[in-house]
Scaffold this motif. Structure first.
Motif, PDB file in Angstrom:
ATOM      1  N   ALA A  59       0.937  -1.195  -0.010  1.00 50.95           N
ATOM      2  CA  ALA A  59       0.167   0.326  -0.032  1.00 50.95           C
ATOM      3  C   ALA A  59       0.840   1.401  -0.021  1.00 50.95           C
ATOM      4  CB  ALA A  59      -0.571  -0.035   1.192  1.00 50.95           C
ATOM      5  N   GLU A  60       2.105   1.141   0.653  1.00 49.34           N
ATOM      6  CA  GLU A  60       3.059   2.074   0.360  1.00 49.34           C
ATOM      7  C   GLU A  60       3.379   3.157  -0.844  1.00 49.34           C
ATOM      8  OE1 GLU A  60       7.471   2.932   1.451  1.00 49.34           O
ATOM      9  OE2 GLU A  60       5.945   2.170   3.610  1.00 49.34           O
ATOM     10  N   GLU A  61       4.089   2.368  -2.066  1.00 50.54           N
ATOM     11  CA  GLU A  61       3.531   2.155  -2.900  1.00 50.54           C
ATOM     12  C   GLU A  61       2.400   3.041  -3.651  1.00 50.54           C
ATOM     13  OE1 GLU A  61       3.084  -1.164  -6.078  1.00 50.54           O
ATOM     14  OE2 GLU A  61       4.786  -1.346  -4.454  1.00 50.54           O
ATOM     15  N   HIS A  62       1.251   3.418  -2.875  1.00 52.13           N
ATOM     16  CA  HIS A  62      -0.049   3.941  -3.551  1.00 52.13           C
ATOM     17  C   HIS A  62      -0.058   5.425  -2.611  1.00 52.13           C
ATOM     18  CE1 HIS A  62      -0.555   0.836  -6.833  1.00 52.13           C
ATOM     19  NE2 HIS A  62      -1.239   0.295  -5.850  1.00 52.13           N
ATOM     20  N   GLU A  63       0.729   5.034  -2.183  1.00 55.90           N
ATOM     21  CA  GLU A  63       0.780   6.501  -1.164  1.00 55.90           C
ATOM     22  C   GLU A  63       0.722   7.349  -1.919  1.00 55.90           C
ATOM     23  OE1 GLU A  63       2.767   8.483   3.228  1.00 55.90           O
ATOM     24  OE2 GLU A  63       3.540   7.068   1.727  1.00 55.90           O
ATOM     25  N   LEU A  75       1.879  11.816  -2.152  1.00 56.65           N
ATOM     26  CA  LEU A  75       2.288  12.629  -1.044  1.00 56.65           C
ATOM     27  C   LEU A  75       2.071  14.720  -1.800  1.00 56.65           C
ATOM     28  CD1 LEU A  75       6.085  11.089  -1.898  1.00 56.65           C
ATOM     29  CD2 LEU A  75       4.261  10.803   0.140  1.00 56.65           C
ATOM     30  N   GLU A  91       5.689  16.835   1.199  1.00 54.29           N
ATOM     31  CA  GLU A  91       5.969  15.501   1.190  1.00 54.29           C
ATOM     32  C   GLU A  91       7.524  14.977   0.043  1.00 54.29           C
ATOM     33  OE1 GLU A  91       2.394  14.477   4.169  1.00 54.29           O
ATOM     34  OE2 GLU A  91       1.804  14.035   1.278  1.00 54.29           O
ATOM     35  N   ARG A 122       3.742   8.197  -4.685  1.00 48.72           N
ATOM     36  CA  ARG A 122       4.880   7.670  -3.737  1.00 48.72           C
ATOM     37  C   ARG A 122       6.006   7.032  -4.959  1.00 48.72           C
ATOM     38  NH1 ARG A 122       7.194   7.825   0.959  1.00 48.72           N
ATOM     39  NH2 ARG A 122       9.294   6.885   1.608  1.00 48.72           N
TER      40      ARG A 122
END
Length: 65
Positions: free
Chosen positions: A2-6, A8, A12, A46
């Motif tokens: 899920a972090e790659e779809h965060e 920003l 940021e 991100r």
């Protein structure tokens, strides 16, 4: 993953790239950094920001290509 779809903010993304917000906005406007304008603000994935660092600009290109 899920972090790659965060999503920003400009600030940021600038902090992640260690550049100014003006640089991030310039990259976004000229198409070098994929992003979307939401109202008056820009938003970036991100994974797209990191892809620019790797030189792939959001494509599936590998680092060595």
């Amino acid at each position: 993953m899920a972090e790659e779809h965060e999503v920003l903010t400009t600030e940021e993304a600038a902090a992640l790239l260690r550049v100014s917000t003006k640089t991030v906005l310039a990259l976004a406007r000229d198409g070098s950094l994929p992003g979307e304008k939401v109202g008056r603000a820009w938003r970036f994935l991100r994974s797209d920001v990191l892809a620019v660092v790797r030189g792939s600009k959001g494509t599936a290109k590998s680092v060595g290509d």
